[in-house]
Design a protein around this motif. Sequence first.
Motif, mmCIF file in Angstrom:
data_model
loop_
_atom_site.group_PDB
_atom_site.id
_atom_site.type_symbol
_atom_site.label_atom_id
_atom_site.label_comp_id
_atom_site.label_asym_id
_atom_site.label_seq_id
_atom_site.Cartn_x
_atom_site.Cartn_y
_atom_site.Cartn_z
ATOM 1 N N SER A 1 5.752 22.765 -9.447
ATOM 2 C CA SER A 1 5.559 24.215 -9.391
ATOM 3 C C SER A 1 5.072 24.653 -8.020
ATOM 4 O O SER A 1 5.442 25.729 -7.530
ATOM 5 C CB SER A 1 4.560 24.653 -10.473
ATOM 6 N N LEU A 2 4.231 23.852 -7.398
ATOM 7 C CA LEU A 2 3.778 24.171 -6.050
ATOM 8 C C LEU A 2 4.939 24.142 -5.056
ATOM 9 O O LEU A 2 4.974 24.911 -4.097
ATOM 10 C CB LEU A 2 2.688 23.182 -5.614
ATOM 11 N N ALA A 3 5.903 23.256 -5.301
ATOM 12 C CA ALA A 3 7.036 23.117 -4.384
ATOM 13 C C ALA A 3 8.128 24.145 -4.637
ATOM 14 O O ALA A 3 8.730 24.666 -3.689
ATOM 15 C CB ALA A 3 7.613 21.704 -4.496
ATOM 16 N N LEU A 4 8.401 24.456 -5.921
ATOM 17 C CA LEU A 4 9.556 25.281 -6.269
ATOM 18 C C LEU A 4 9.204 26.616 -6.905
ATOM 19 O O LEU A 4 10.076 27.488 -7.019
ATOM 20 C CB LEU A 4 10.470 24.512 -7.243
ATOM 21 N N GLY A 5 7.951 26.759 -7.330
ATOM 22 C CA GLY A 5 7.574 27.930 -8.104
ATOM 23 C C GLY A 5 7.542 27.590 -9.576
ATOM 24 O O GLY A 5 8.270 26.689 -10.045
ATOM 25 N N ALA A 6 6.718 28.296 -10.344
ATOM 26 C CA ALA A 6 6.534 27.986 -11.760
ATOM 27 C C ALA A 6 7.826 28.138 -12.554
ATOM 28 O O ALA A 6 8.162 27.294 -13.393
ATOM 29 C CB ALA A 6 5.435 28.870 -12.345
ATOM 30 N N TYR A 7 8.561 29.230 -12.305
ATOM 31 C CA TYR A 7 9.794 29.455 -13.067
ATOM 32 C C TYR A 7 10.800 28.337 -12.842
ATOM 33 O O TYR A 7 11.328 27.749 -13.793
ATOM 34 C CB TYR A 7 10.422 30.803 -12.693
ATOM 35 N N SER A 8 11.108 28.045 -11.593
ATOM 36 C CA SER A 8 12.131 27.045 -11.280
ATOM 37 C C SER A 8 11.754 25.669 -11.808
ATOM 38 O O SER A 8 12.592 24.955 -12.375
ATOM 39 C CB SER A 8 12.355 26.981 -9.760
ATOM 40 N N ALA A 9 10.498 25.290 -11.631
ATOM 41 C CA ALA A 9 10.055 23.975 -12.089
ATOM 42 C C ALA A 9 10.187 23.852 -13.604
ATOM 43 O O ALA A 9 10.685 22.846 -14.120
ATOM 44 C CB ALA A 9 8.607 23.735 -11.659
ATOM 45 N N PHE A 10 9.764 24.890 -14.331
ATOM 46 C CA PHE A 10 9.814 24.835 -15.801
ATOM 47 C C PHE A 10 11.244 24.903 -16.309
ATOM 48 O O PHE A 10 11.638 24.144 -17.198
ATOM 49 C CB PHE A 10 8.984 25.978 -16.373
ATOM 50 N N PHE B 1 17.621 35.687 -10.130
ATOM 51 C CA PHE B 1 16.573 36.341 -9.348
ATOM 52 C C PHE B 1 15.467 35.386 -8.898
ATOM 53 O O PHE B 1 14.833 35.610 -7.858
ATOM 54 C CB PHE B 1 15.937 37.470 -10.178
ATOM 55 N N LEU B 2 15.228 34.308 -9.672
ATOM 56 C CA LEU B 2 14.041 33.487 -9.426
ATOM 57 C C LEU B 2 14.315 32.017 -9.140
ATOM 58 O O LEU B 2 13.433 31.320 -8.638
ATOM 59 C CB LEU B 2 13.090 33.579 -10.635
ATOM 60 N N LEU B 3 15.509 31.528 -9.458
ATOM 61 C CA LEU B 3 15.747 30.085 -9.370
ATOM 62 C C LEU B 3 15.759 29.598 -7.927
ATOM 63 O O LEU B 3 16.450 30.146 -7.062
ATOM 64 C CB LEU B 3 17.078 29.722 -10.040
ATOM 65 N N VAL B 4 14.975 28.541 -7.686
ATOM 66 C CA VAL B 4 14.947 27.837 -6.398
ATOM 67 C C VAL B 4 15.246 26.367 -6.672
ATOM 68 O O VAL B 4 14.543 25.724 -7.450
ATOM 69 C CB VAL B 4 13.575 27.981 -5.704
ATOM 70 N N LEU B 5 16.288 25.844 -6.052
ATOM 71 C CA LEU B 5 16.658 24.445 -6.247
ATOM 72 C C LEU B 5 16.000 23.566 -5.183
ATOM 73 O O LEU B 5 15.748 24.027 -4.059
ATOM 74 C CB LEU B 5 18.175 24.288 -6.169
ATOM 75 N N PRO B 6 15.705 22.303 -5.522
ATOM 76 C CA PRO B 6 15.158 21.385 -4.514
ATOM 77 C C PRO B 6 16.108 21.262 -3.332
ATOM 78 O O PRO B 6 17.329 21.174 -3.490
ATOM 79 C CB PRO B 6 15.051 20.056 -5.278
ATOM 80 N N SER B 7 15.553 21.262 -2.138
ATOM 81 C CA SER B 7 16.377 21.160 -0.943
ATOM 82 C C SER B 7 15.556 20.529 0.177
ATOM 83 O O SER B 7 14.342 20.349 0.052
ATOM 84 C CB SER B 7 16.883 22.544 -0.509
#
Length: 298
Positions: free
Chosen positions: A32-41, A204-210
């Motif tokens: 969650s710290l890396a991607l945000g709570a929404y994306s991680a969950f 709107f919120l998804l962040v993928l690992p990169s």
Amino acid sequence: MATPDHSLRPIFATIIGIAFFSAMDAVMKSASLALGAYSAFFLRCLIGAIIIGPVWWWRVRKWPERAALKVHLTRGIVVAFMGWTFFFALVRLPLAEAIALSFIAPLIALYLAAILLGEAIQPKAIIGALLSLAGVAVIVSGRLSQTEMSANAIIGLAALLLSAVLYAWNLILQRQQALLASPAEVSAFQNSIVSLTLLGFAPFLLVLPSGSAQCTEWLTLIAGALFAIAAALFLSWAYARAEAQALVPIEYTGFLWAALFGWIFFSENISITTVSGAVLIVVGCWIAVRKDKMQSPP
């Protein structure tokens, strides 16, 4: 419906399940710290559905009954927003403190069990829950007295309280779900429905690992999914064989695991107030569990 188990096996299964959930919280805080709570969950639940879904279907090859589907859908939606708000709070609060503050949920769930499941609330169950809650209060007061609450922490606390209310409802649904479905089915539908519920927010919120850390981030998400599946399997098995009010106080042992994982992964120190509160938590859980053991089998 599983046959009631009056041995200690549901209790031990619950303790193991809570340990897996606490380990999942630790790795998910990093994600969650890396991607945000929404994306991680969202990604964790999607990975979990991909892992456990085929396993469940290969074993049964049968769609659940309507009653089970209704509970699956309800709990999946509740867990979607419960988990999202919890991980949102987790990136703003220390792991152990967040787990401790969430323990208001089992106390609420004891009363919800009476309302929704028709379970009689025994005096020893209430005493055990209140004693455990007092232990949490000791720990939290000691932790919060060390630092000044920032605006970010207050926002996290508000999100955590909302998550705790949803978690209380989730505990009751967990009992209902466990009576209607196998552990594998519970895990498969929970991960799938949570993923579908959160999918609408992805544009709107998804962040993928990169970047250079993407391999580590994907491994963290996979580990979180595996821990969550293991926890769901153990807890579903336990809740199908014992009353919610006998198992709910054991949720408090999650703080002990959180303190351990917080110390290992985030260098959180364990103070004397933490130890004192932990003793109260363990005693409270023992009182509630002892009540269940003293009842005669029907």
